[in-house]
Design a protein around this motif. Sequence first.
Motif, PDB file in Angstrom:
ATOM      1  N   ASN A  60      -0.923 -52.514   8.510  1.00  0.00           N
ATOM      2  CA  ASN A  60      -2.104 -51.786   8.030  1.00  0.00           C
ATOM      3  C   ASN A  60      -1.755 -50.348   7.655  1.00  0.00           C
ATOM      4  O   ASN A  60      -2.213 -49.827   6.625  1.00  0.00           O
ATOM      5  CB  ASN A  60      -3.201 -51.785   9.097  1.00  0.00           C
ATOM      6  CG  ASN A  60      -3.822 -53.151   9.304  1.00  0.00           C
ATOM      7  OD1 ASN A  60      -3.782 -54.013   8.425  1.00  0.00           O
ATOM      8  ND2 ASN A  60      -4.395 -53.367  10.486  1.00  0.00           N
ATOM      9  N   VAL A  61      -0.954 -49.700   8.493  1.00  0.00           N
ATOM     10  CA  VAL A  61      -0.565 -48.309   8.236  1.00  0.00           C
ATOM     11  C   VAL A  61       0.174 -48.204   6.907  1.00  0.00           C
ATOM     12  O   VAL A  61      -0.103 -47.316   6.080  1.00  0.00           O
ATOM     13  CB  VAL A  61       0.317 -47.773   9.380  1.00  0.00           C
ATOM     14  CG1 VAL A  61       0.975 -46.450   8.977  1.00  0.00           C
ATOM     15  CG2 VAL A  61      -0.499 -47.575  10.653  1.00  0.00           C
ATOM     16  N   ARG A  70       5.906 -42.213   1.103  1.00  0.00           N
ATOM     17  CA  ARG A  70       5.567 -42.024   2.516  1.00  0.00           C
ATOM     18  C   ARG A  70       5.544 -43.362   3.252  1.00  0.00           C
ATOM     19  O   ARG A  70       6.014 -43.456   4.389  1.00  0.00           O
ATOM     20  CB  ARG A  70       4.229 -41.317   2.636  1.00  0.00           C
ATOM     21  CG  ARG A  70       3.910 -40.812   4.041  1.00  0.00           C
ATOM     22  CD  ARG A  70       2.757 -39.831   3.998  1.00  0.00           C
ATOM     23  NE  ARG A  70       1.598 -40.391   3.329  1.00  0.00           N
ATOM     24  CZ  ARG A  70       0.679 -39.665   2.702  1.00  0.00           C
ATOM     25  NH1 ARG A  70       0.784 -38.349   2.640  1.00  0.00           N
ATOM     26  NH2 ARG A  70      -0.366 -40.236   2.125  1.00  0.00           N
ATOM     27  N   ALA A  71       5.020 -44.398   2.600  1.00  0.00           N
ATOM     28  CA  ALA A  71       4.998 -45.723   3.214  1.00  0.00           C
ATOM     29  C   ALA A  71       6.417 -46.243   3.423  1.00  0.00           C
ATOM     30  O   ALA A  71       6.746 -46.817   4.463  1.00  0.00           O
ATOM     31  CB  ALA A  71       4.212 -46.694   2.335  1.00  0.00           C
ATOM     32  N   ARG A  72       7.264 -46.012   2.433  1.00  0.00           N
ATOM     33  CA  ARG A  72       8.663 -46.435   2.531  1.00  0.00           C
ATOM     34  C   ARG A  72       9.368 -45.701   3.670  1.00  0.00           C
ATOM     35  O   ARG A  72      10.119 -46.296   4.448  1.00  0.00           O
ATOM     36  CB  ARG A  72       9.354 -46.152   1.199  1.00  0.00           C
ATOM     37  CG  ARG A  72      10.745 -46.758   1.079  1.00  0.00           C
ATOM     38  CD  ARG A  72      11.388 -46.331  -0.235  1.00  0.00           C
ATOM     39  NE  ARG A  72      10.671 -46.852  -1.390  1.00  0.00           N
ATOM     40  CZ  ARG A  72      10.226 -46.102  -2.394  1.00  0.00           C
ATOM     41  NH1 ARG A  72      10.386 -44.770  -2.370  1.00  0.00           N
ATOM     42  NH2 ARG A  72       9.622 -46.649  -3.424  1.00  0.00           N
ATOM     43  N   ALA A  74       7.936 -44.421   6.328  1.00  0.00           N
ATOM     44  CA  ALA A  74       7.384 -44.864   7.606  1.00  0.00           C
ATOM     45  C   ALA A  74       8.082 -46.133   8.091  1.00  0.00           C
ATOM     46  O   ALA A  74       8.397 -46.268   9.278  1.00  0.00           O
ATOM     47  CB  ALA A  74       5.881 -45.112   7.473  1.00  0.00           C
ATOM     48  N   LEU A  75       8.347 -47.059   7.176  1.00  0.00           N
ATOM     49  CA  LEU A  75       9.052 -48.285   7.561  1.00  0.00           C
ATOM     50  C   LEU A  75      10.488 -47.984   7.981  1.00  0.00           C
ATOM     51  O   LEU A  75      10.993 -48.565   8.948  1.00  0.00           O
ATOM     52  CB  LEU A  75       9.049 -49.275   6.393  1.00  0.00           C
ATOM     53  CG  LEU A  75       7.754 -50.068   6.206  1.00  0.00           C
ATOM     54  CD1 LEU A  75       7.796 -50.848   4.900  1.00  0.00           C
ATOM     55  CD2 LEU A  75       7.508 -51.000   7.382  1.00  0.00           C
ATOM     56  N   ALA A  76      11.138 -47.082   7.263  1.00  0.00           N
ATOM     57  CA  ALA A  76      12.516 -46.717   7.611  1.00  0.00           C
ATOM     58  C   ALA A  76      12.565 -46.092   9.002  1.00  0.00           C
ATOM     59  O   ALA A  76      13.478 -46.359   9.796  1.00  0.00           O
ATOM     60  CB  ALA A  76      13.091 -45.755   6.571  1.00  0.00           C
ATOM     61  N   GLU A  77      11.569 -45.261   9.319  1.00  0.00           N
ATOM     62  CA  GLU A  77      11.510 -44.625  10.642  1.00  0.00           C
ATOM     63  C   GLU A  77      11.294 -45.679  11.729  1.00  0.00           C
ATOM     64  O   GLU A  77      11.893 -45.596  12.808  1.00  0.00           O
ATOM     65  CB  GLU A  77      10.404 -43.584  10.669  1.00  0.00           C
ATOM     66  CG  GLU A  77      10.183 -42.930  12.033  1.00  0.00           C
ATOM     67  CD  GLU A  77      11.404 -42.170  12.535  1.00  0.00           C
ATOM     68  OE1 GLU A  77      11.463 -41.909  13.750  1.00  0.00           O
ATOM     69  OE2 GLU A  77      12.299 -41.841  11.730  1.00  0.00           O
ATOM     70  N   GLN A  78      10.442 -46.656  11.461  1.00  0.00           N
ATOM     71  CA  GLN A  78      10.234 -47.725  12.440  1.00  0.00           C
ATOM     72  C   GLN A  78      11.524 -48.472  12.712  1.00  0.00           C
ATOM     73  O   GLN A  78      11.851 -48.780  13.859  1.00  0.00           O
ATOM     74  CB  GLN A  78       9.170 -48.707  11.936  1.00  0.00           C
ATOM     75  CG  GLN A  78       7.769 -48.143  11.856  1.00  0.00           C
ATOM     76  CD  GLN A  78       7.221 -47.718  13.205  1.00  0.00           C
ATOM     77  OE1 GLN A  78       7.214 -48.484  14.158  1.00  0.00           O
ATOM     78  NE2 GLN A  78       6.749 -46.484  13.282  1.00  0.00           N
ATOM     79  N   ARG A  79      12.280 -48.754  11.672  1.00  0.00           N
ATOM     80  CA  ARG A  79      13.558 -49.451  11.863  1.00  0.00           C
ATOM     81  C   ARG A  79      14.505 -48.613  12.722  1.00  0.00           C
ATOM     82  O   ARG A  79      15.197 -49.148  13.588  1.00  0.00           O
ATOM     83  CB  ARG A  79      14.212 -49.752  10.506  1.00  0.00           C
ATOM     84  CG  ARG A  79      13.588 -50.928   9.760  1.00  0.00           C
ATOM     85  CD  ARG A  79      14.527 -51.398   8.661  1.00  0.00           C
ATOM     86  NE  ARG A  79      13.960 -52.419   7.807  1.00  0.00           N
ATOM     87  CZ  ARG A  79      14.026 -53.730   8.061  1.00  0.00           C
ATOM     88  NH1 ARG A  79      14.597 -54.162   9.163  1.00  0.00           N
ATOM     89  NH2 ARG A  79      13.495 -54.597   7.205  1.00  0.00           N
ATOM     90  N   ARG A  80      14.535 -47.303  12.491  1.00  0.00           N
ATOM     91  CA  ARG A  80      15.427 -46.443  13.278  1.00  0.00           C
ATOM     92  C   ARG A  80      15.024 -46.453  14.752  1.00  0.00           C
ATOM     93  O   ARG A  80      15.888 -46.538  15.642  1.00  0.00           O
ATOM     94  CB  ARG A  80      15.402 -45.010  12.736  1.00  0.00           C
ATOM     95  CG  ARG A  80      16.182 -44.820  11.452  1.00  0.00           C
ATOM     96  CD  ARG A  80      16.374 -43.352  11.126  1.00  0.00           C
ATOM     97  NE  ARG A  80      15.113 -42.720  10.727  1.00  0.00           N
ATOM     98  CZ  ARG A  80      14.662 -42.684   9.477  1.00  0.00           C
ATOM     99  NH1 ARG A  80      15.345 -43.243   8.505  1.00  0.00           N
ATOM    100  NH2 ARG A  80      13.523 -42.072   9.213  1.00  0.00           N
ATOM    101  N   VAL A  81      13.722 -46.378  15.011  1.00  0.00           N
ATOM    102  CA  VAL A  81      13.247 -46.382  16.395  1.00  0.00           C
ATOM    103  C   VAL A  81      13.575 -47.713  17.071  1.00  0.00           C
ATOM    104  O   VAL A  81      14.096 -47.748  18.191  1.00  0.00           O
ATOM    105  CB  VAL A  81      11.731 -46.117  16.449  1.00  0.00           C
ATOM    106  CG1 VAL A  81      11.192 -46.376  17.857  1.00  0.00           C
ATOM    107  CG2 VAL A  81      11.424 -44.688  16.029  1.00  0.00           C
ATOM    108  N   LEU A  82      13.290 -48.805  16.400  1.00  0.00           N
ATOM    109  CA  LEU A  82      13.527 -50.119  16.998  1.00  0.00           C
ATOM    110  C   LEU A  82      15.018 -50.369  17.211  1.00  0.00           C
ATOM    111  O   LEU A  82      15.414 -50.959  18.218  1.00  0.00           O
ATOM    112  CB  LEU A  82      12.909 -51.214  16.133  1.00  0.00           C
ATOM    113  CG  LEU A  82      11.386 -51.120  15.914  1.00  0.00           C
ATOM    114  CD1 LEU A  82      10.871 -52.372  15.222  1.00  0.00           C
ATOM    115  CD2 LEU A  82      10.638 -50.883  17.216  1.00  0.00           C
ATOM    116  N   ASP A  83      15.851 -49.925  16.268  1.00  0.00           N
ATOM    117  CA  ASP A  83      17.302 -50.065  16.446  1.00  0.00           C
ATOM    118  C   ASP A  83      17.758 -49.315  17.693  1.00  0.00           C
ATOM    119  O   ASP A  83      18.590 -49.806  18.463  1.00  0.00           O
ATOM    120  CB  ASP A  83      18.050 -49.526  15.222  1.00  0.00           C
ATOM    121  CG  ASP A  83      17.973 -50.465  14.030  1.00  0.00           C
ATOM    122  OD1 ASP A  83      17.598 -51.642  14.220  1.00  0.00           O
ATOM    123  OD2 ASP A  83      18.286 -50.021  12.902  1.00  0.00           O
ATOM    124  N   ALA A  84      17.204 -48.110  17.895  1.00  0.00           N
ATOM    125  CA  ALA A  84      17.581 -47.305  19.062  1.00  0.00           C
ATOM    126  C   ALA A  84      17.121 -47.977  20.355  1.00  0.00           C
ATOM    127  O   ALA A  84      17.838 -47.954  21.371  1.00  0.00           O
ATOM    128  CB  ALA A  84      16.976 -45.909  18.943  1.00  0.00           C
TER     129      ALA A  84
END
Length: 278
Positions: A60-61, A70-72, A74-84
């Motif tokens: 949704n976000v 910005r949407a792109r 946001a997804l890249a940031e989520q991947r970085r967090v989940l990888d960590a």
Amino acid sequence: MDAAVMEKRSAEVPRDVLLAAARESREKNFGLSRVVYSLAFGREWTWAMLGYAYMKVLDNVVDEDEDVARARAALAEQRRVLDAVYAGDRGPEGLESPALYGAWFCRHDAEQGAGARPHFDAMLDTMEFDVERRGKTFPREEIEAYFRDVGAATMRYLAHFVSPDLELSDAFVHAASTAYLHADSMIDFEKDLHYGVINAPREDVEEFDLDVTPGAQRSTAWMAARAPAILRSFDEAFAELRKVPNLRFRLLARLYLSRKRAHLLKLLAKKGVAVQGS
């Protein structure tokens, strides 16, 4: 934080986190979902529900951000967090929604062997595709492949929590994905257009002269022409579902598919589209 406390905390979803995720995911039937998930997944129901809610919140976000860059990001940031999180380099502490929900889920999944990670990665891939296709039409073959990818990731995610060893046949996954996603795209056609997402194949846009600009309404002629095939896909999915050797998954999948089919029939009736045999 003390290691023993961390281990104890990661053994169950904090109630406030689960409730917040469910609320933000716009889950209208949290009480029903809670009962269904607990019956289908046993002790792991809270984690299954948290992961599902996280993906809905994130979707949704991303979908509702009109700024593609910005949407792109946001997804890249989520991947970085989940990888960590999967690497053990961080936990959910200090994070905000939606990363907070994803970090809680992924830390638990990592502790259990990371069995859900491939399905999460597949879902993130489809979200990235959604961002890149805004304002564009795609041929039927590509739309069908996209629907199969989205459906397969979701179905196999649910199957993982019912039983990690449960293998779903390609025939079931294909039929269920086709039925659910085609119905969903027809139901959400106008809402999706508002965010620049066109789920009608290019061939349909040309054949029915569909207006795919934001604010446009569904074409009843298009709905009448395509609804019978969608409903047949539900019949095929239910037939393949009967072959799945797990009663809990059969009950769960039937509920999900039946609810989406009912929503489609309600829309068709509201628009005055009659479908023989429905």
